[in-house]
Design an enzyme around this catalytic site. Structure first.
Site, mmCIF file in Angstrom:
data_model
loop_
_atom_site.group_PDB
_atom_site.id
_atom_site.type_symbol
_atom_site.label_atom_id
_atom_site.label_comp_id
_atom_site.label_asym_id
_atom_site.label_seq_id
_atom_site.Cartn_x
_atom_site.Cartn_y
_atom_site.Cartn_z
ATOM 1 C CG ASN A 157 -0.241 -0.039 2.519
ATOM 2 O OD1 ASN A 157 0.570 -0.931 2.765
ATOM 3 N ND2 ASN A 157 -0.502 0.916 3.383
ATOM 4 C CB CYS A 331 -3.486 2.916 8.603
ATOM 5 S SG CYS A 331 -4.842 2.700 7.467
HETATM 6 N N1 PMP Z 1 -5.193 -2.991 4.366
HETATM 7 C C1 PMP Z 1 -4.578 -2.139 3.536
HETATM 8 C C2 PMP Z 1 -3.499 -2.654 2.627
HETATM 9 C C3 PMP Z 1 -4.917 -0.781 3.533
HETATM 10 O O1 PMP Z 1 -4.284 0.063 2.711
HETATM 11 C C4 PMP Z 1 -5.917 -0.329 4.422
HETATM 12 C C5 PMP Z 1 -6.295 1.128 4.442
HETATM 13 N N2 PMP Z 1 -6.966 1.516 3.294
HETATM 14 C C6 PMP Z 1 -6.530 -1.263 5.274
HETATM 15 C C7 PMP Z 1 -6.135 -2.577 5.222
HETATM 16 C C8 PMP Z 1 -7.594 -0.837 6.239
HETATM 17 O O2 PMP Z 1 -8.766 -0.523 5.564
HETATM 18 P P1 PMP Z 1 -10.072 -0.018 6.316
HETATM 19 O O3 PMP Z 1 -9.686 1.295 6.923
HETATM 20 O O4 PMP Z 1 -11.072 0.080 5.228
HETATM 21 O O5 PMP Z 1 -10.442 -1.000 7.336
#
Ligand code: PMP
Length: 393
Positions: A157, A331
């Protein structure tokens, strides 16, 4: 373009958040009022919701070449990752207590692994090379007779490196180990195919294909057993209780339909933008470097480091110019630690701190890319003139 009402903003941080496609919003609208039924109800309004849920499950299954009963709707990728790893570990602990992940997994996977290690499981982390790739050999070295699950992200990511999922899957099959992948960054950009990927569990999110936040799915291959983490009325075949988020599910389904129709043209455009970014920045800005893989990288991802300056100062200076980019995963953006992904590729702390992530998406225009490319060399120069760390030679 006019995005989020900020019509002066050039938004190049699609990995952190994507706008919901207006066609998705239109598809969702009736499900808040006119078609508000709960699929658990046995009356007419409930029957209609059941039909909608059933069709949506089939559409998401088609999206990844899976079967309808292999899709579990969740509240998003974080929950899907939790259900995949914790749910699998708890249900299968009689077979073994060892799990393998990579050093560059999303923070949610690392934190789930931490929790599992406090509860009797051991977790091995596979290193990556300088481009962020895992190798089959390094995974194989870590497998032991207690290994029950391997979890490797489909693509990273932050730096966008694509992993050899098919080959890892083959190894897992050979060794009779379950294989999970968080496919969030790859969704809508790479073909996810449960017939050929040899995956047992796959995390999907809606926002990453221009659907709403707060909805996602977990693919669970037939025969794979999980313990549920959310207990209640037994919805989603007992794997995820709670009334289904029908508007969200309809939105995710519409988003997937649009991807299926439009992805091939869209991806060509993304690759053109990405390659313009990479070529121009490496040519125009001395002592700039590309992070991630030169070829096996997501079509939307360009990630650089610039000697002698901090990514964060660059991000803030670009923000003053009306350009939104990022220094890494949203995150993990509240921590002062350098990105665990960049450190795992062998970068020094100051190099990791000097990095910038640029991700384009559906509503990016060539003008956005040109604006960014016209502004960035001057901003880098200005920061370098002020930086005691930067030496021209
Ligand atoms: N996994 C990956 C690779 C992410 O990039 C993200 C954030 N978009 C997440 C998990 C968590 O996603 P969410 O905030 O929709 O739970």
């Amino acid at each position: 373009m006019q995005l989020c009402g900020f019509n002066m903003t050039v938004y190049l941080d699609y990995q952190s958040s994507k706008p919901v496609d207006p066609r998705v919003i239109t598809a969702m609208k009736p499900y808040f009022y006119d078609k508000f039924g709960n699929p658990s109800s046995l009356h007419q309004v409930g029957d209609e919701a059941t039909k909608v849920l059933d069709n949506a499950r089939q559409a998401i299954a088609n999206f990844i070449a899976a079967e309808k009963n292999e899709i579990v709707f969740t509240s998003g990728a974080t929950e899907s990752n939790n259900l995949a790893l914790i749910g699998f570990a708890l249900r299968n602990k009689n077979k073994g207590n060892h799990i393998i992940i990579s050093e560059i997994e999303h923070i949610s996977i690392h934190n789930i692994a931490k929790l599992l290690t406090k509860n009797g499981f051991t977790v091995s982390k596979v290193p990556v090379d300088q481009f962020g790739k895992v190798s089959i050999e390094k995974i194989e070295e870590r497998i032991n007779d207690k290994t029950i699950l391997i979890s490797i992200g489909y693509a990273n990511n932050e730096i966008g490196t694509i992993q050899p999922i098919g080959e890892i899957g083959e190894l897992c099959r050979k060794k009779n180990i379950a294989f999970h992948s968080d496919a969030v960054p790859a969704e809508g950009l790479l073909r996810l195919d449960m017939n050929t990927d040899n995956l047992d569990l796959l995390t999907l999110s809606s926002n990453d294909i221009y659907g709403p936040k707060g909805i996602g799915a977990l693919y669970v291959r037939k025969g794979i057993k999980l313990n549920p983490l959310i207990i209640g009325g037994g919805q989603e075949r007992g794997l995820r209780s709670g009334s289904e988020n029908i508007p969200g599910i309809v939105g995710m389904t519409k988003a997937a339909e649009i991807v299926e129709r439009e992805t091939s043209e869209e991806v060509k455009r993304f690759i053109r933008y990405r390659d313009m970014l990479i070529k121009s920045i490496l040519e125009k800005i001395p002592k700039s470097h590309l992070n991630g893989h030169p070829i096996d990288r997501l079509p939307t991802n360009a990630h650089f480091r610039f000697d002698g300056i901090e990514g964060e100062s660059l991000l803030l200076s670009l923000k003053d110019e009306g350009i939104d980019v990022s220094t890494g995963s949203a995150c993990s953006s509240k921590t002062l630690e350098p990105s665990h992904t960049l450190i795992a590729t062998g970068l020094l702390h100051e190099e990791a701190h000097g990095s910038l992530q640029i991700t384009c998406g559906r509503f990016t225009t060539e003008k956005d890319i040109d604006t960014f490319l016209n502004i960035i060399p001057g901003v880098v120069n200005k920061l370098r003139r002020l930086s005691p760390l930067y030496k021209e030679e």
